[in-house]
Design an enzyme around this catalytic site. Sequence first.
Site, PDB file in Angstrom:
ATOM      1  N   ASN A  25      -6.264  -6.433   9.206  1.00 13.51           N
ATOM      2  CA  ASN A  25      -4.926  -6.283   9.787  1.00 13.51           C
ATOM      3  C   ASN A  25      -4.965  -5.730  11.208  1.00 13.51           C
ATOM      4  OD1 ASN A  25      -3.742  -7.361   7.536  1.00 13.51           O
ATOM      5  ND2 ASN A  25      -3.258  -5.405   6.587  1.00 13.51           N
ATOM      6  N   ARG A  94       0.095 -15.826   9.232  1.00 15.27           N
ATOM      7  CA  ARG A  94       1.299 -15.181   9.748  1.00 15.27           C
ATOM      8  C   ARG A  94       1.039 -14.462  11.071  1.00 15.27           C
ATOM      9  NH1 ARG A  94       6.272 -14.249   8.487  1.00 15.27           N
ATOM     10  NH2 ARG A  94       7.251 -12.214   8.750  1.00 15.27           N
ATOM     11  N   CYS A 118       0.599 -16.208   3.866  1.00 14.56           N
ATOM     12  CA  CYS A 118       0.809 -16.183   2.413  1.00 14.56           C
ATOM     13  C   CYS A 118       2.301 -16.251   2.089  1.00 14.56           C
ATOM     14  CB  CYS A 118       0.242 -14.900   1.807  1.00 14.56           C
ATOM     15  SG  CYS A 118      -1.543 -14.828   1.767  1.00 14.56           S
ATOM     16  N   PRO A 124      11.235 -12.597   7.218  1.00 12.20           N
ATOM     17  CA  PRO A 124      11.835 -13.053   8.476  1.00 12.20           C
ATOM     18  C   PRO A 124      11.241 -12.346   9.686  1.00 12.20           C
ATOM     19  CG  PRO A 124      13.338 -11.589   7.306  1.00 12.20           C
ATOM     20  CD  PRO A 124      12.172 -11.820   6.396  1.00 12.20           C
ATOM     21  N   ILE A 125      11.375 -13.011  10.839  1.00 13.70           N
ATOM     22  CA  ILE A 125      10.874 -12.397  12.070  1.00 13.70           C
ATOM     23  C   ILE A 125      12.047 -11.993  12.965  1.00 13.70           C
ATOM     24  CG2 ILE A 125       8.626 -13.546  12.014  1.00 13.70           C
ATOM     25  CD1 ILE A 125       9.749 -15.507  14.124  1.00 13.70           C
ATOM     26  N   ASP A 126      13.223 -11.789  12.372  1.00 17.90           N
ATOM     27  CA  ASP A 126      14.398 -11.462  13.178  1.00 17.90           C
ATOM     28  C   ASP A 126      14.237 -10.142  13.921  1.00 17.90           C
ATOM     29  OD1 ASP A 126      14.443 -10.333  10.646  1.00 17.90           O
ATOM     30  OD2 ASP A 126      16.613 -10.125  10.588  1.00 17.90           O
ATOM     31  N   ILE A 328       8.477  -3.734  -0.610  1.00 21.08           N
ATOM     32  CA  ILE A 328       8.214  -4.411   0.669  1.00 21.08           C
ATOM     33  C   ILE A 328       8.463  -5.917   0.526  1.00 21.08           C
ATOM     34  CG2 ILE A 328       6.573  -4.685   2.579  1.00 21.08           C
ATOM     35  CD1 ILE A 328       7.043  -1.744   2.044  1.00 21.08           C
TER      36      ILE A 328
END
Length: 415
Positions: A25, A94, A118, A124-126, A328
Amino acid sequence: MEQDIIKIRGGKKLSGEVTISSSKNAAVAILPAVVLASEIVKLYDVPHINDVHVLIQLLQELNIDVTTVNDALVIDPTSIKNIVLNSDNVSKLRASYYFMGALLGRFKYVKMLYPGGCNLGPRPIDLHLKGFEALGAKVNIDGGLIEIQADKLVGDEIYLDFASVGATINIMLAATFAEGRTTIRNAAKEPEIIDLSSMLNKMGAHIHGAGTSEITIDGVNRLKGCIHDIIPDRIEAGTYIIMAAAVGDGVTVKNVIPQHIEALLSKLEEMGVKMLIGSDNVRVLPSEKLKGVDVKTQTFPGFATDLQQPISSLLALAEGDSTITETIYLERFKHCPELVKMGANIELQEGKAIIHGVNKLNNAEVTATDLRCGAGLIIAALLAKGETTIHDAHHIFRGYDGIKEKLKKLGADVE
C-alpha cells in the site's frame, strides 16, 4: 494463466522464519508520486508483486525510464510525457488513481480511465475529486474517462467526510505544487501516508502532520530526486502472524513494525494466541484451543479491513461464536461462502458475519474473489486436511511478494 491456481495440501504444521516484504500500500502510492520529481529517484525494497509491475508499466507509458540496479528500482522522470492513460493497466488496480493527483500536481492536467481493483462494493472517488475541485481544478467525466484540469492550483482547507487513505494521498500529491497552504482535516492516519510524506519531504516538499488527522502542505515549485526505503508491509505481516497462529509450531515473523498492527496483536492475545513481540519481529508460539472474539474494522489505528478476511479463517475454528463487523467496505464478505464450502459455519448479515466455531475444515475447490479473500483461503487451506485448490489466484499475487517460496520455507505443501 499459470498463476491462476494454488494447490495446498493442508494439515501440516509450519515452523521457522519468514521475512516480510515492503508495503504494497506504500509502494502503490510512492510509484505514481515519482511523477512529481524532476530528477532520478531510487527506491529500495520495492515488493515483487503484480500491482507494482503494472504501475511500472504505467510509468513507462508516460515515457519514464525505469530500471533495476542491484536492489534498487531507479526511476528517471526527466523525459516524462503527459499522455492520456487509457490502457488496460489503469483498470487492473485501484491505485492507478494516484496518477490523478500526481499528474494534476505536475502538469495541471490529467486524463485517464476510471481506476480498477478488487471488487469490494462501492468505492467511490468523489472525495478525491472534491479535493481537486477545492484546489481549483475542474473535473469532467465522459464515457469512463476522467479529465481534470486547472489554470493553477491554489491551497485550501479541505475537510474529508470520511478519513479516506486514497483521498488523503491524492490531495497531498496535487497540493504539493499548489500555491500557498493546503490543510486536510479528518485526514487518514495510516503508516503508508507517513512513508509517502517522508519521501516527498526528502525531495523538497513541505508536508507536516502526516499520521495525524490534520495534514498541512505548503506548496513548492519543484521536487528533486531522492533515495528511499519503503516500510514493511503491515498487512502481509498480519497475514503470516494469523497463519502462524492457525497452523504454526513456532514461527518468527521478521521485518515487522509491531506498532502498525497493535489492533491485530491485541485481538490475537484475546483469542489466546501466545506471542513474543520484539522491536522488529513477532514470534508466534504454538497455542492451545483458541476462543472466539468480536472484531470491528476501523481506519488506522483500528483493526485493518485488509486483515478481516484472513482472521475469519482462524475464527472459523475458534471455540464459541465470533462476530466480524465491517465498517469500511460493507460488502467485504465474499470469502465467507468459500469458507462455508470448506465446512465453516457462518451467518451473513448486512456489514456483519457471525462465525460459529467448528471442529475442522475440509478440503474443497474454492475461488479467490479478491486479494485478501485469497489470503484468507490460503490460511483455511493450511488448516484443512487434504488438498484444497484455490482458483483465480492471480488476485493473491497482486499483494503478496514471493508467497509460494515463503510458504514452502515454513514447511507448507503448496504448488
